[in-house]
Design a protein around this motif. Structure first.
Motif, mmCIF file in Angstrom:
data_model
loop_
_atom_site.group_PDB
_atom_site.id
_atom_site.type_symbol
_atom_site.label_atom_id
_atom_site.label_comp_id
_atom_site.label_asym_id
_atom_site.label_seq_id
_atom_site.Cartn_x
_atom_site.Cartn_y
_atom_site.Cartn_z
ATOM 1 N N LEU A 46 12.681 -26.947 -35.262
ATOM 2 C CA LEU A 46 12.089 -27.203 -33.832
ATOM 3 C C LEU A 46 10.959 -26.257 -33.819
ATOM 4 N N LYS A 47 11.115 -25.025 -34.458
ATOM 5 C CA LYS A 47 9.820 -24.016 -34.852
ATOM 6 C C LYS A 47 8.654 -25.345 -36.041
ATOM 7 N N GLY A 48 9.594 -26.087 -37.067
ATOM 8 C CA GLY A 48 8.084 -26.512 -37.159
ATOM 9 C C GLY A 48 7.826 -28.052 -37.043
ATOM 10 N N LEU A 49 8.254 -28.395 -35.266
ATOM 11 C CA LEU A 49 8.003 -29.810 -34.510
ATOM 12 C C LEU A 49 7.039 -29.227 -34.170
ATOM 13 N N VAL A 50 6.815 -28.390 -33.506
ATOM 14 C CA VAL A 50 6.044 -27.206 -32.555
ATOM 15 C C VAL A 50 4.799 -27.089 -33.455
ATOM 16 N N GLU A 51 4.881 -26.300 -34.460
ATOM 17 C CA GLU A 51 3.814 -26.038 -35.538
ATOM 18 C C GLU A 51 3.012 -27.667 -36.082
ATOM 19 N N LYS A 52 3.587 -28.560 -35.985
ATOM 20 C CA LYS A 52 2.894 -29.676 -36.536
ATOM 21 C C LYS A 52 2.255 -30.341 -35.368
ATOM 22 N N LEU A 53 2.815 -30.403 -34.069
ATOM 23 C CA LEU A 53 2.619 -31.326 -32.792
ATOM 24 C C LEU A 53 0.827 -29.765 -32.770
ATOM 25 N N TYR A 54 1.522 -28.531 -32.679
ATOM 26 C CA TYR A 54 0.332 -27.970 -32.364
ATOM 27 C C TYR A 54 -2.018 -27.797 -33.169
ATOM 28 N N THR A 55 -1.015 -28.036 -34.691
ATOM 29 C CA THR A 55 -1.833 -27.302 -35.841
ATOM 30 C C THR A 55 -2.329 -29.198 -35.893
ATOM 31 N N GLY A 56 -1.944 -29.970 -35.234
ATOM 32 C CA GLY A 56 -2.429 -31.774 -36.145
ATOM 33 C C GLY A 56 -3.559 -32.151 -35.015
ATOM 34 N N SER A 57 -4.093 -33.065 -35.499
ATOM 35 C CA SER A 57 -4.714 -33.789 -34.811
ATOM 36 C C SER A 57 -5.130 -34.453 -33.421
ATOM 37 N N ALA A 58 -3.500 -34.958 -32.915
ATOM 38 C CA ALA A 58 -3.480 -35.875 -31.893
ATOM 39 C C ALA A 58 -3.998 -34.773 -30.796
ATOM 40 N N THR A 59 -4.260 -34.976 -29.620
ATOM 41 C CA THR A 59 -3.740 -34.838 -28.900
ATOM 42 C C THR A 59 -2.396 -35.031 -27.925
ATOM 43 N N ILE A 60 -2.478 -33.960 -27.528
ATOM 44 C CA ILE A 60 -1.242 -33.452 -26.548
ATOM 45 C C ILE A 60 -1.719 -33.818 -24.890
ATOM 46 N N LEU A 61 -0.812 -35.207 -24.536
ATOM 47 C CA LEU A 61 -1.034 -34.433 -22.632
ATOM 48 C C LEU A 61 -0.634 -33.751 -22.402
ATOM 49 N N PRO A 62 -1.478 -32.948 -21.226
ATOM 50 C CA PRO A 62 -1.048 -31.872 -21.079
ATOM 51 C C PRO A 62 0.920 -31.641 -20.170
ATOM 52 N N ALA A 63 1.468 -33.000 -19.634
ATOM 53 C CA ALA A 63 2.551 -32.866 -18.956
ATOM 54 C C ALA A 63 3.805 -32.521 -19.856
ATOM 55 N N VAL A 64 2.929 -32.369 -21.318
ATOM 56 C CA VAL A 64 3.977 -32.212 -22.709
ATOM 57 C C VAL A 64 3.465 -31.329 -22.743
ATOM 58 N N ARG A 65 2.767 -30.700 -23.108
ATOM 59 C CA ARG A 65 1.706 -29.478 -23.554
ATOM 60 C C ARG A 65 2.452 -28.398 -22.343
ATOM 61 N N GLU A 66 2.332 -28.446 -20.959
ATOM 62 C CA GLU A 66 3.139 -27.352 -20.020
ATOM 63 C C GLU A 66 4.703 -28.048 -20.871
ATOM 64 N N ALA A 67 5.442 -28.768 -20.619
ATOM 65 C CA ALA A 67 6.612 -29.111 -21.366
ATOM 66 C C ALA A 67 7.809 -27.074 -22.762
ATOM 67 N N ILE A 68 6.165 -27.931 -23.346
ATOM 68 C CA ILE A 68 6.873 -27.053 -24.587
ATOM 69 C C ILE A 68 6.277 -25.638 -24.427
ATOM 70 N N ASP A 69 5.761 -25.580 -23.912
ATOM 71 C CA ASP A 69 4.812 -24.003 -23.573
ATOM 72 C C ASP A 69 5.466 -23.382 -22.441
ATOM 73 N N ARG A 70 6.406 -24.217 -22.061
ATOM 74 C CA ARG A 70 6.913 -23.212 -20.467
ATOM 75 C C ARG A 70 8.312 -22.897 -21.089
ATOM 76 N N HIS A 71 9.189 -24.100 -21.857
ATOM 77 C CA HIS A 71 10.353 -24.092 -21.934
ATOM 78 C C HIS A 71 10.907 -23.716 -23.775
ATOM 79 N N LEU A 72 9.889 -24.567 -24.744
ATOM 80 C CA LEU A 72 10.160 -24.497 -25.879
ATOM 81 C C LEU A 72 10.357 -23.780 -26.649
ATOM 82 N N LEU A 73 8.479 -22.847 -26.146
ATOM 83 C CA LEU A 73 8.108 -21.855 -26.909
ATOM 84 C C LEU A 73 8.932 -20.066 -26.827
#
Length: 85
Positions: A46-73
């Protein structure tokens, strides 16, 4: 025509499923469920996935970023390895 890579709720759920998490519902619900089932093996993935999402070139939609910030991190930050018996 320009094509932008976007990470939406569907993409996040698919990526979590590919790591072995059984998730459904919204990104927020899925992220909540994931942190309840963390263990030594899947926390690294899961740490690897979050790192990949946050350092990748793709744009994370706001609702997805909020869910990651609120729960996963916070869940990853608070994860404690079980003590051996």
């Amino acid at each position: 025509m320009m094509h932008a890579d976007l990470i939406d709720q569907h993409d996040l759920l698919n990526q979590l499923r590919s790591l072995g998490f059984e998730v459904s519902g919204s990104a927020d619900e899925a992220c909540k469920a994931v942190v309840c089932g963390l263990n030594d093996t899947n926390v690294r993935a899961l740490k690897g996935l979050v790192e990949k999402l946050y350092t990748g070139s793709a744009t994370i939609l706001p609702a997805v970023r909020e869910a990651i910030d609120r729960h996963l991190l916070p869940g990853l930050a608070q994860f404690k390895h079980p003590s051996p018996h």
